[in-house]
Design a protein around this motif. Structure first.
Motif, mmCIF file in Angstrom:
data_model
loop_
_atom_site.group_PDB
_atom_site.id
_atom_site.type_symbol
_atom_site.label_atom_id
_atom_site.label_comp_id
_atom_site.label_asym_id
_atom_site.label_seq_id
_atom_site.Cartn_x
_atom_site.Cartn_y
_atom_site.Cartn_z
ATOM 1 N N UNK A 58 -4.490 -6.239 -48.379
ATOM 2 C CA UNK A 58 -4.130 -7.642 -48.588
ATOM 3 C C UNK A 58 -5.416 -8.424 -48.397
ATOM 4 N N UNK A 59 -5.825 -9.202 -49.403
ATOM 5 C CA UNK A 59 -7.112 -9.856 -49.310
ATOM 6 C C UNK A 59 -7.246 -11.160 -50.049
ATOM 7 N N UNK A 60 -6.150 -11.769 -50.447
ATOM 8 C CA UNK A 60 -6.238 -13.040 -51.155
ATOM 9 C C UNK A 60 -6.683 -14.124 -50.174
ATOM 10 N N UNK A 61 -7.759 -14.806 -50.456
ATOM 11 C CA UNK A 61 -8.326 -15.813 -49.556
ATOM 12 C C UNK A 61 -7.591 -17.149 -49.622
ATOM 13 N N UNK A 62 -6.747 -17.340 -50.627
ATOM 14 C CA UNK A 62 -6.135 -18.651 -50.839
ATOM 15 C C UNK A 62 -4.683 -18.755 -50.395
ATOM 16 N N UNK A 63 -4.171 -17.763 -49.696
ATOM 17 C CA UNK A 63 -2.784 -17.831 -49.241
ATOM 18 C C UNK A 63 -2.735 -17.798 -47.718
ATOM 19 N N UNK A 64 -1.679 -18.406 -47.168
ATOM 20 C CA UNK A 64 -1.535 -18.441 -45.720
ATOM 21 C C UNK A 64 -0.981 -17.126 -45.183
ATOM 22 N N UNK A 65 -0.021 -16.566 -45.885
ATOM 23 C CA UNK A 65 0.562 -15.281 -45.478
ATOM 24 C C UNK A 65 0.481 -14.338 -46.667
ATOM 25 N N UNK A 66 0.091 -13.107 -46.373
ATOM 26 C CA UNK A 66 0.024 -12.096 -47.418
ATOM 27 C C UNK A 66 0.345 -10.746 -46.772
ATOM 28 N N UNK A 67 0.917 -9.833 -47.541
ATOM 29 C CA UNK A 67 1.329 -8.549 -46.980
ATOM 30 C C UNK A 67 0.635 -7.378 -47.658
ATOM 31 N N UNK A 68 0.239 -6.432 -46.837
ATOM 32 C CA UNK A 68 -0.225 -5.119 -47.321
ATOM 33 C C UNK A 68 1.008 -4.235 -47.324
ATOM 34 N N UNK A 69 1.412 -3.778 -48.499
ATOM 35 C CA UNK A 69 2.689 -3.078 -48.656
ATOM 36 C C UNK A 69 2.498 -1.788 -49.435
ATOM 37 N N UNK A 70 3.190 -0.728 -48.988
ATOM 38 C CA UNK A 70 3.166 0.532 -49.718
ATOM 39 C C UNK A 70 4.334 1.394 -49.263
ATOM 40 N N UNK A 71 4.580 2.469 -50.008
ATOM 41 C CA UNK A 71 5.651 3.413 -49.689
ATOM 42 C C UNK A 71 5.315 4.753 -50.318
ATOM 43 N N UNK A 72 5.896 5.804 -49.776
ATOM 44 C CA UNK A 72 5.661 7.126 -50.347
ATOM 45 C C UNK A 72 6.454 8.209 -49.639
ATOM 46 N N UNK A 73 6.445 9.390 -50.251
ATOM 47 C CA UNK A 73 7.081 10.569 -49.672
ATOM 48 C C UNK A 73 6.013 11.462 -49.063
ATOM 49 N N UNK A 74 6.325 12.033 -47.907
ATOM 50 C CA UNK A 74 5.380 12.858 -47.170
ATOM 51 C C UNK A 74 6.099 14.097 -46.652
ATOM 52 N N UNK A 75 5.448 15.262 -46.795
ATOM 53 C CA UNK A 75 5.980 16.482 -46.182
ATOM 54 C C UNK A 75 5.459 16.548 -44.754
ATOM 55 N N UNK A 76 6.374 16.725 -43.807
ATOM 56 C CA UNK A 76 5.996 16.790 -42.396
ATOM 57 C C UNK A 76 6.538 18.065 -41.769
ATOM 58 N N UNK A 77 5.797 18.581 -40.820
ATOM 59 C CA UNK A 77 6.239 19.707 -40.006
ATOM 60 C C UNK A 77 6.876 19.153 -38.738
ATOM 61 N N UNK A 78 7.692 19.956 -38.089
ATOM 62 C CA UNK A 78 8.291 19.534 -36.821
ATOM 63 C C UNK A 78 7.181 19.174 -35.833
ATOM 64 N N UNK A 79 7.290 18.012 -35.191
ATOM 65 C CA UNK A 79 6.313 17.567 -34.215
ATOM 66 C C UNK A 79 5.183 16.733 -34.786
ATOM 67 N N UNK A 80 5.071 16.638 -36.130
ATOM 68 C CA UNK A 80 4.045 15.786 -36.732
ATOM 69 C C UNK A 80 4.304 14.326 -36.358
ATOM 70 N N UNK A 81 3.225 13.550 -36.259
ATOM 71 C CA UNK A 81 3.328 12.152 -35.863
ATOM 72 C C UNK A 81 2.848 11.237 -36.988
ATOM 73 N N UNK A 82 3.596 10.154 -37.206
ATOM 74 C CA UNK A 82 3.236 9.160 -38.216
ATOM 75 C C UNK A 82 3.274 7.774 -37.590
ATOM 76 N N UNK A 83 2.281 6.960 -37.936
ATOM 77 C CA UNK A 83 2.218 5.591 -37.436
ATOM 78 C C UNK A 83 1.359 4.765 -38.388
ATOM 79 N N UNK A 84 1.333 3.453 -38.165
ATOM 80 C CA UNK A 84 0.516 2.562 -38.980
ATOM 81 C C UNK A 84 -0.751 2.190 -38.222
#
Length: 196
Positions: free
Chosen positions: A146-172
């Motif tokens: 998100x990098x528009x300089x002319x807006x007050x609020x802007x969002x960095x947005x995405x989605x996807x599918x991920x293969x995970x093993x038991x115990x794998x950790x995901x965070x932002x």
């Protein structure tokens, strides 16, 4: 007049897939009738008890996994988040299975499978570009900007599918920029699509 369960299931299979041999069903595709999942065919019916005349198994629905967290307050980033650059969420909307740790804002996979994640991180009054990544076991795998300089609020947005093993950790993680001014209205959600 009563109809046996085997005959009823055979009729449903015929109506759903046509005559026998018309098309095959893979081992993860459920049979759905009016929005209700009836059975999931299994490619290894020999693992079933010998009394199963239909040659398929019915998988349990007890492995439900889903979470959704939001940022409800607009506090500045804490010293902890500045050190790790982890994006923290302060309100849990859904935590089926309790696999999202609200204190650390980390999801831990309870089983091997394909998981779906989506995120929306809002920057406020910030005239710089931010980069947010979904991190799996310490490695960024999906990013958004998100990098528009002319807006007050802007969002960095995405989605996807991920293969995970038991115990794998995901965070932002905030990979670039800062969230000075807060990140209220940001969200992070995920769920198990199917086990492997």
């Amino acid at each position: 007049m009563s109809v046996s369960p085997t005959l009823f299931l055979g009729l449903i299979l015929f109506l759903q897939f046509g005559p026998p041999g018309a098309r095959a069903q893979n081992d993860t595709e459920p049979i759905v009738l009016e929005g209700k999942c009836l059975v999931v065919c299994d490619s290894t019916p020999s693992s079933e008890p010998s009394g199963n005349a239909l040659g398929m198994s019915v998988r349990s629905g007890t492995g439900r996994v889903a979470f959704s967290a939001v940022r409800n307050t607009n506090h500045e980033p804490s010293e902890m988040s500045n050190r790790t650059m982890t994006i923290y969420f302060d309100q849990i909307l859904v935590n089926v299975g309790s696999h999202f740790d609200p204190a650390r804002s980390i999801f831990v996979a309870p089983r091997t499978g394909v998981y779906s994640f989506c995120f929306n991180v809002v920057k406020v009054y910030n005239r710089q570009t931010i980069q947010v990544s979904l991190v799996l076991n310490g490695h960024p795998i999906i990013s958004a900007f998100a990098g528009d300089q002319d807006v007050t609020r802007e969002a960095a947005t995405n989605a996807g599918l991920v293969t995970m093993e038991r115990g794998d950790k995901a965070y932002l993680k905030l990979e670039r920029g800062n969230l000075m001014g807060g990140w209220k209205y940001s969200t992070f959600s995920g769920f198990l699509v199917f086990p492997l």
